[in-house]
Design an enzyme around this catalytic site. Sequence first.
Site, mmCIF file in Angstrom:
data_model
loop_
_atom_site.group_PDB
_atom_site.id
_atom_site.type_symbol
_atom_site.label_atom_id
_atom_site.label_comp_id
_atom_site.label_asym_id
_atom_site.label_seq_id
_atom_site.Cartn_x
_atom_site.Cartn_y
_atom_site.Cartn_z
ATOM 1 N N HIS A 1 0.862 -1.189 0.000
ATOM 2 C CA HIS A 1 0.000 0.000 0.000
ATOM 3 C C HIS A 1 0.899 1.239 0.000
ATOM 4 C CE1 HIS A 1 -2.792 2.950 1.852
ATOM 5 N NE2 HIS A 1 -3.771 2.157 1.480
ATOM 6 N N ASP B 1 2.866 -4.548 7.974
ATOM 7 C CA ASP B 1 1.658 -3.748 7.804
ATOM 8 C C ASP B 1 0.475 -4.692 8.042
ATOM 9 O OD1 ASP B 1 -0.605 -2.488 6.922
ATOM 10 O OD2 ASP B 1 0.281 -1.713 5.066
ATOM 11 N N GLN C 1 -4.748 -5.149 6.974
ATOM 12 C CA GLN C 1 -5.763 -6.056 6.455
ATOM 13 C C GLN C 1 -5.799 -7.379 7.221
ATOM 14 O OE1 GLN C 1 -8.061 -5.262 4.285
ATOM 15 N NE2 GLN C 1 -7.212 -3.281 3.680
ATOM 16 N N LYS D 1 -10.655 -0.087 10.391
ATOM 17 C CA LYS D 1 -10.897 -1.301 9.600
ATOM 18 C C LYS D 1 -11.250 -2.483 10.483
ATOM 19 C CE LYS D 1 -7.448 -0.009 6.124
ATOM 20 N NZ LYS D 1 -8.003 0.445 4.855
ATOM 21 N N CYS E 1 -4.757 2.580 -3.570
ATOM 22 C CA CYS E 1 -3.490 3.031 -2.990
ATOM 23 C C CYS E 1 -2.383 2.016 -3.190
ATOM 24 C CB CYS E 1 -3.657 3.348 -1.508
ATOM 25 S SG CYS E 1 -4.785 4.701 -1.220
HETATM 26 C C1 LIG Z 1 -2.555 -2.765 3.481
HETATM 27 C C2 LIG Z 1 -2.870 -1.376 3.943
HETATM 28 N N1 LIG Z 1 -1.897 -0.611 4.468
HETATM 29 C C3 LIG Z 1 -2.124 0.631 4.907
HETATM 30 C C4 LIG Z 1 -3.376 1.199 4.835
HETATM 31 C C5 LIG Z 1 -3.550 2.599 5.316
HETATM 32 O O1 LIG Z 1 -4.438 2.654 6.388
HETATM 33 P P1 LIG Z 1 -4.995 4.074 6.879
HETATM 34 O O2 LIG Z 1 -5.582 4.746 5.682
HETATM 35 O O3 LIG Z 1 -6.029 3.736 7.888
HETATM 36 O O4 LIG Z 1 -3.841 4.824 7.446
HETATM 37 C C6 LIG Z 1 -4.433 0.439 4.296
HETATM 38 C C7 LIG Z 1 -5.810 0.953 4.178
HETATM 39 O O5 LIG Z 1 -6.126 1.870 3.485
HETATM 40 C C8 LIG Z 1 -4.169 -0.867 3.834
HETATM 41 O O6 LIG Z 1 -5.139 -1.611 3.308
#
Ligand SMILES: Cc1ncc(COP(=O)(O)O)c(C=O)c1O
Lengths: 414, 414, 156, 156
Positions: B127, B203, B206, B229, B371
Amino acid sequence: MALTTPLDVDAIRADFPLLSRTVHDTPIVYLDSAATSQKPTAVLDAMDAYYRTVNANVHRGVYFIAEQATNDLEAAREKVRRFINASSVSEVIFTKNATESLNLIVQSWGRANLAAGDVVVLSHMEHHANIVPWHMLVAERGIELRWIPLTPDGRLDLSDLDALLDGAKVLSVTAMSNVLGTLNPVRQLTDAARAAGAISIIDGCQSVPHTATDVQALGADFVAFSGHKLCGPTGVGVLWGREELLTAMPPFIGGGEMIRDVRLDGFTCNDLPWKFEAGTPAIAEIIGLGAAVDYLTGIGMDAIRAHEHMLTEYTLRTLADRFGPDIAIHGPSDPDLRGGVFSFAFKDLHPHDISQILDQHAVCVRAGHHCAKPLMKLMGVGATARASVYLYNTTADIDALADALESAGAFFAF
Amino acid sequence: MALTTPLDVDAIRADFPLLSRTVHDTPIVYLDSAATSQKPTAVLDAMDAYYRTVNANVHRGVYFIAEQATNDLEAAREKVRRFINASSVSEVIFTKNATESLNLIVQSWGRANLAAGDVVVLSHMEHHANIVPWHMLVAERGIELRWIPLTPDGRLDLSDLDALLDGAKVLSVTAMSNVLGTLNPVRQLTDAARAAGAISIIDGCQSVPHTATDVQALGADFVAFSGHKLCGPTGVGVLWGREELLTAMPPFIGGGEMIRDVRLDGFTCNDLPWKFEAGTPAIAEIIGLGAAVDYLTGIGMDAIRAHEHMLTEYTLRTLADRFGPDIAIHGPSDPDLRGGVFSFAFKDLHPHDISQILDQHAVCVRAGHHCAKPLMKLMGVGATARASVYLYNTTADIDALADALESAGAFFAF
Amino acid sequence: MPGLEDLYREIILDHYRNPRNRGELDSPPAHRVEGFNPLCGDEIVVYLDLDDERRITDIRIGGQGCSISQSSASMMSAAVKGHTVEEVGDLTRAFKAMMSIHESSLGGEAAEPVELPDVKLGDLEALRGVVKFPVRIKCATLAWNTLAQGIDEALA
Amino acid sequence: MPGLEDLYREIILDHYRNPRNRGELDSPPAHRVEGFNPLCGDEIVVYLDLDDERRITDIRIGGQGCSISQSSASMMSAAVKGHTVEEVGDLTRAFKAMMSIHESSLGGEAAEPVELPDVKLGDLEALRGVVKFPVRIKCATLAWNTLAQGIDEALA
Ligand SMILES: Cc1ncc(COP(=O)(O)O)c(C=O)c1O
Ligand SMILES: Cc1ncc(COP(=O)(O)O)c(C=O)c1O
């Protein structure tokens, strides 16, 4: 002499659910709004309704509730823009609190623009949030900090301002002290900074909730404040900045939302304001903040200031009348020069002990250094007790404070 | 073949107010939980109750509700600690979202430990939140990024892992792809990193909401995830880190709460975890997150994974049965190797158009690059449509998705 | 409630199926410019030939996107070809004005009544329904913003 | 509901009014150590003389703080003077165990039953009521934490 207020405080109090609770079987007397304000039902309902009927991630969804969530969030940005009279929504950046707003300036603008030996002017009455980020840059870059001193009654001593600003790149000061209540002459400060070729940063944490704010009239380059002190939720703050500066600044936090393109070998930034809003925003909290500024606007910021001016007059007079030399209220004695924040020394009682005993009377005041240790040192104390008011406080709250102080005095009399 | 679930999904659905709303007069079918989850009443009530009866700033007040707010916040920290099996609450740091958590690692640990030429290994399925902060450090420091490639079915291609990790200082990868659904072999990755002398960052955005997480068993040094999430509110994220590393790291954001002492000439940091929590925390949101992990624990993370495994099997089979070669679902086809996130290509329809037409049937799916632009480029697409499930989804939701896809196909048939 | 037929007019679908001026021009001499929609990943490439009289003598469109962004680019290419940059400027303003009610309210700014240049939008009128789908406005305006940037660059 | 009398026992107020071992020692030879309560701003300075047998031959307390932190420091100084660091270690553990039920639950950790060293707390027992006021626990333990740090440093 009777004091009058333009507010219908009974009606206002009914908007704040927490004010109807009791503590130790006594109706609560909340006098700690400088730390955080209570929240009106309108704000809680806005967030609850969002979660129950709209909740979806923003800025990327095509489907109905995602579009609505995006609209609600951006509508809140417009409300905040209007509340502070920014010239464009591009200048309204949502952060998690004022502390992050200030760090964003220091770490983005500061790192891009300040080198060893560059001078940043702060004041002796700053909150740690406007000191520690600069200390971090001192350690990293070798910039130099200069400090505006205070007068004995707790105002900025501006007699050497021009010398302090001479050659400076930045002036960063609070619009109102969270310890002394002092309202600083912001326009005079920003004018002097501009004349010296420095940018100016205003910590609006204590002023924006309590007085009408026009960022353009302030003449500053950046203004930071928190939602939770202005009837909004925790978890959201605001950074306002002049578009020209924000556009030139490098990003602070990197991730989704803040990009236009990402490749294996680099990325390009999104437009303002999203460039500084990486990741999923505090959607519900931003919507709550929008409801809070609507609520405050509905009541009228000038009326709120007038009400607090009245309470300030009443507080200063009541405490002096009842305790004479046993109480010393720090900061200016003229209600025109200060907001409704009252740090005081009472007999030889330690602030912690004062607050503890006041709590038995359901009177909530803060005791400590109020995140202003350099100011404490200057005042020669380790801590103060602090009462602070907002639109929902009454003269009866001040009477309750005085009554509780009286029993504290009796309890520790020896 | 009948598929079974350990969950009482009807009862669970009743806990989520948004799921009973309609869109365009049709009951909503929410299939975008990978973007953000819906919130159970228990979470909304916890936050509302906090604001109505406890709201006060934390960590500094002596009075009753301030003490209670502090206790509630720290109790939520303990709940999160237990949820991820951290060895101490000192290791549980609250941020505003996972993006901030990842930036905190890069900007604090990274700046303190990485110099020009140092190697950081990422993967092609990251991401932006786990890419852009590193790009920023590349620009600032001249570190080097290496990328773990993918197999044709969307798994990490680990055949050259040792070579990629050779001489590396950091491995930072997602536990589960938010596009492909791939569940990565985290323990294998962290073991390889440790063997190569690199720290590992996971990370968990998910994975943490959907599978039982034991940060000690993962063998990682840092794990980042977001509250929104996993049935929690917006405005709060978590960074877990090993105490030894966190202790040695310089602060990230400076201000109140994170200090032990502040003087005109410098400051000293507070203990963990507060050292990394400058400013007023997202108090209500942290409490809401505590209620969310209580809720999920009550249902059982293993049961949730089993339910989603069943839905994954059902989704893969149903879409294949109904659309044959007209649909291509990205990522692994074995439900044991993936979570309930389904990116797909459907006929020659653009994801935006698919999502738009699905919306007319009240089916909420995401369309875009999610993203993950480097992954999109690797896949040779600009965007995908993505459906994703959570504990409250049913096979009927998948049937509704398939029905809506059928009409989308018909609408654009030419 | 706006229906799909407001968005996906027949003429839009026609431009989507049969995009006009699709392709590339040699660059240089043509000017090449890329545009991104950061929200959805759509990308567009516009190739422009301008003659000495500031007239668009040829235009080609590359990139990928949804039916709205692709058809808007196709219609735009047909509408601007052979016109001077001044005429294109008026057309762009007229088109964005048609879109702007929602674009600006998305951004949160007050919807000011806009004085439309006296320009016939022709086929482009078909995109009017997009304003009822605010998220898609950026799809419809991507080509136009990219063209404007390309003209600026070509004349700079 | 805990009342003020649980917190402010007479003996606490007595130590607050008449602090024992208040003052300074020349340093060196005495060891000097500072402690902070980051939440409220209380500061304490402990001066220590240790002899060759690891015995605290003299102790003085400086700094400023509330009645709880001051009286706790005063009682501590009286309790440890003349004792070996091993004895002081036991006393510290016993005192912190008395406080710990709430200190650890404040930090959020599970309250484990703690095995108390077999030590008489004497006057220090008066501080037991502090556990009912969790915010004040750090006031009561500040002097003890600072002393422990000072001993560590002096022996290092
Ligand atoms: C794999 C992953 N990493 C990072 C993020 C970033 O999370 P957030 O937007 O809550 O900071 C997300 C979700 O958008 C994600 O799915
Ligand atoms: C003057 C001033 N500046 C900065 C802050 C920091 O605000 P926050 O804790 O919301 O980041 C505060 C409040 O604590 C304040 O009063």
